[in-house]
Write a protein that holds these residues in place. Structure first.
Motif, PDB file in Angstrom:
ATOM      1  N   GLU A  27       0.797  -1.231   0.000  1.00  0.00           N
ATOM      2  CA  GLU A  27       0.000   0.000   0.000  1.00  0.00           C
ATOM      3  C   GLU A  27       0.824   1.273   0.000  1.00  0.00           C
ATOM      4  O   GLU A  27       0.436   2.264  -0.577  1.00  0.00           O
ATOM      5  CB  GLU A  27      -0.936   0.025   1.217  1.00  0.00           C
ATOM      6  N   ALA A  28       1.952   1.258   0.698  1.00  0.00           N
ATOM      7  CA  ALA A  28       2.805   2.443   0.792  1.00  0.00           C
ATOM      8  C   ALA A  28       4.240   1.969   0.914  1.00  0.00           C
ATOM      9  O   ALA A  28       4.510   0.916   1.489  1.00  0.00           O
ATOM     10  CB  ALA A  28       2.414   3.296   1.988  1.00  0.00           C
ATOM     11  N   ILE A  29       5.163   2.774   0.349  1.00  0.00           N
ATOM     12  CA  ILE A  29       6.576   2.392   0.397  1.00  0.00           C
ATOM     13  C   ILE A  29       7.437   3.644   0.484  1.00  0.00           C
ATOM     14  O   ILE A  29       7.099   4.690  -0.081  1.00  0.00           O
ATOM     15  CB  ILE A  29       6.956   1.526  -0.830  1.00  0.00           C
ATOM     16  N   GLY A  30       8.530   3.531   1.226  1.00  0.00           N
ATOM     17  CA  GLY A  30       9.505   4.605   1.356  1.00  0.00           C
ATOM     18  C   GLY A  30      10.888   3.996   1.426  1.00  0.00           C
ATOM     19  O   GLY A  30      11.052   2.775   1.365  1.00  0.00           O
ATOM     20  N   ALA A  31      11.890   4.811   1.579  1.00  0.00           N
ATOM     21  CA  ALA A  31      13.275   4.344   1.574  1.00  0.00           C
ATOM     22  C   ALA A  31      13.550   3.301   2.654  1.00  0.00           C
ATOM     23  O   ALA A  31      14.265   2.340   2.421  1.00  0.00           O
ATOM     24  CB  ALA A  31      14.224   5.528   1.742  1.00  0.00           C
ATOM     25  N   GLU A  32      12.943   3.455   3.816  1.00  0.00           N
ATOM     26  CA  GLU A  32      13.268   2.601   4.958  1.00  0.00           C
ATOM     27  C   GLU A  32      12.282   1.471   5.211  1.00  0.00           C
ATOM     28  O   GLU A  32      12.587   0.558   5.972  1.00  0.00           O
ATOM     29  CB  GLU A  32      13.380   3.457   6.220  1.00  0.00           C
ATOM     30  N   GLY A  33      11.079   1.544   4.622  1.00  0.00           N
ATOM     31  CA  GLY A  33      10.099   0.511   4.913  1.00  0.00           C
ATOM     32  C   GLY A  33       8.829   0.660   4.104  1.00  0.00           C
ATOM     33  O   GLY A  33       8.724   1.504   3.215  1.00  0.00           O
ATOM     34  N   CYS A  34       7.847  -0.199   4.430  1.00  0.00           N
ATOM     35  CA  CYS A  34       6.596  -0.192   3.674  1.00  0.00           C
ATOM     36  C   CYS A  34       5.437  -0.666   4.552  1.00  0.00           C
ATOM     37  O   CYS A  34       5.637  -1.182   5.651  1.00  0.00           O
ATOM     38  CB  CYS A  34       6.707  -1.077   2.445  1.00  0.00           C
ATOM     39  N   THR A  35       4.227  -0.480   4.028  1.00  0.00           N
ATOM     40  CA  THR A  35       3.011  -0.988   4.643  1.00  0.00           C
ATOM     41  C   THR A  35       2.395  -1.979   3.674  1.00  0.00           C
ATOM     42  O   THR A  35       2.227  -1.674   2.490  1.00  0.00           O
ATOM     43  CB  THR A  35       2.011   0.149   4.926  1.00  0.00           C
ATOM     44  N   VAL A  36       2.072  -3.163   4.193  1.00  0.00           N
ATOM     45  CA  VAL A  36       1.538  -4.252   3.391  1.00  0.00           C
ATOM     46  C   VAL A  36       0.272  -4.773   4.063  1.00  0.00           C
ATOM     47  O   VAL A  36       0.222  -4.876   5.291  1.00  0.00           O
ATOM     48  CB  VAL A  36       2.578  -5.405   3.305  1.00  0.00           C
ATOM     49  N   PHE A  37      -0.757  -5.090   3.270  1.00  0.00           N
ATOM     50  CA  PHE A  37      -1.947  -5.745   3.792  1.00  0.00           C
ATOM     51  C   PHE A  37      -1.948  -7.185   3.320  1.00  0.00           C
ATOM     52  O   PHE A  37      -1.675  -7.465   2.155  1.00  0.00           O
ATOM     53  CB  PHE A  37      -3.222  -5.042   3.318  1.00  0.00           C
ATOM     54  N   THR A  38      -2.267  -8.092   4.243  1.00  0.00           N
ATOM     55  CA  THR A  38      -2.261  -9.512   3.934  1.00  0.00           C
ATOM     56  C   THR A  38      -3.364 -10.213   4.725  1.00  0.00           C
ATOM     57  O   THR A  38      -3.915  -9.636   5.661  1.00  0.00           O
ATOM     58  CB  THR A  38      -0.877 -10.132   4.249  1.00  0.00           C
ATOM     59  N   LEU A  84       0.673  -4.858   7.948  1.00  0.00           N
ATOM     60  CA  LEU A  84       2.033  -5.096   8.418  1.00  0.00           C
ATOM     61  C   LEU A  84       2.897  -3.875   8.130  1.00  0.00           C
ATOM     62  O   LEU A  84       2.903  -3.370   7.004  1.00  0.00           O
ATOM     63  CB  LEU A  84       2.653  -6.297   7.700  1.00  0.00           C
ATOM     64  N   ASP A  85       3.610  -3.405   9.129  1.00  0.00           N
ATOM     65  CA  ASP A  85       4.611  -2.354   8.933  1.00  0.00           C
ATOM     66  C   ASP A  85       5.962  -3.065   8.869  1.00  0.00           C
ATOM     67  O   ASP A  85       6.342  -3.755   9.813  1.00  0.00           O
ATOM     68  CB  ASP A  85       4.591  -1.346  10.076  1.00  0.00           C
ATOM     69  N   VAL A  86       6.653  -2.904   7.751  1.00  0.00           N
ATOM     70  CA  VAL A  86       7.912  -3.613   7.513  1.00  0.00           C
ATOM     71  C   VAL A  86       9.052  -2.614   7.415  1.00  0.00           C
ATOM     72  O   VAL A  86       8.942  -1.603   6.721  1.00  0.00           O
ATOM     73  CB  VAL A  86       7.835  -4.441   6.205  1.00  0.00           C
ATOM     74  N   ARG A  87      10.136  -2.899   8.123  1.00  0.00           N
ATOM     75  CA  ARG A  87      11.373  -2.096   8.046  1.00  0.00           C
ATOM     76  C   ARG A  87      12.362  -2.871   7.191  1.00  0.00           C
ATOM     77  O   ARG A  87      12.598  -4.053   7.422  1.00  0.00           O
ATOM     78  CB  ARG A  87      11.929  -1.903   9.458  1.00  0.00           C
ATOM     79  N   PHE A  88      12.930  -2.206   6.169  1.00  0.00           N
ATOM     80  CA  PHE A  88      13.846  -2.876   5.249  1.00  0.00           C
ATOM     81  C   PHE A  88      15.219  -3.099   5.868  1.00  0.00           C
ATOM     82  O   PHE A  88      15.691  -2.299   6.664  1.00  0.00           O
ATOM     83  CB  PHE A  88      14.021  -2.065   3.958  1.00  0.00           C
TER      84      PHE A  88
END
Length: 133
Positions: A27-38, A84-88
């Motif tokens: 759903e959203a993405i940036g340099a350090e992480g993203c938001t994903v729905f599952t 889900l909030d994911v940190r790369f």
């Protein structure tokens, strides 16, 4: 230093965590992480691997979109499933590295709107600024 801008998108991706593999919505993405729905839930700190379903460059074994990270938070929402909030890990993401098909730079989109179409933070129409005569 990576740019802190977050982009909106709606891209189906493959999410792999542990031995589980499933389709998720980025759903959203940036340099350090993203938001994903599952549909699945995962514990905090679970290591994940995110990858496009279909390579935008047409490569058979696409690796430009492969991103690894870890889940910082998981929030059950309905009807969208689990957020889900994911940190790369490692190299930061950038649109030059991998550009999801539905990527939208909100800052550019808002800046491109005519001033009379923008709203203020409280939702009321923005007053057009006119020079004093």
């Amino acid at each position: 230093m990576p740019e802190s801008r977050t982009y909106l998108c709606s891209e189906l991706i493959q999410l792999t965590a542990g031995g589980s593999r499933q389709i998720a919505n980025l759903e959203a993405i940036g340099a350090e992480g993203c938001t994903v729905f599952t549909n699945g839930t995962f514990p905090k700190h679970t290591r994940v691997r995110l990858q496009c379903l279909e390579c935008p460059a047409g490569e058979r074994n696409c690796t430009s979109c492969l991103i690894r990270g870890k889940i910082l938070a998981a929030k059950a929402t309905t009807p969208l499933g689990v957020e889900l909030d994911v940190r790369f890990d490692g190299e930061p993401w950038s649109p030059e590295r991998w550009k999801p098909r539905h990527l939208m730079d909100v800052q550019v989109s808002v800046a491109a709107q005519p001033a009379q179409d923008r709203a203020t933070a409280d939702g009321s129409p923005q007053q057009e600024q006119r020079p004093a005569v």
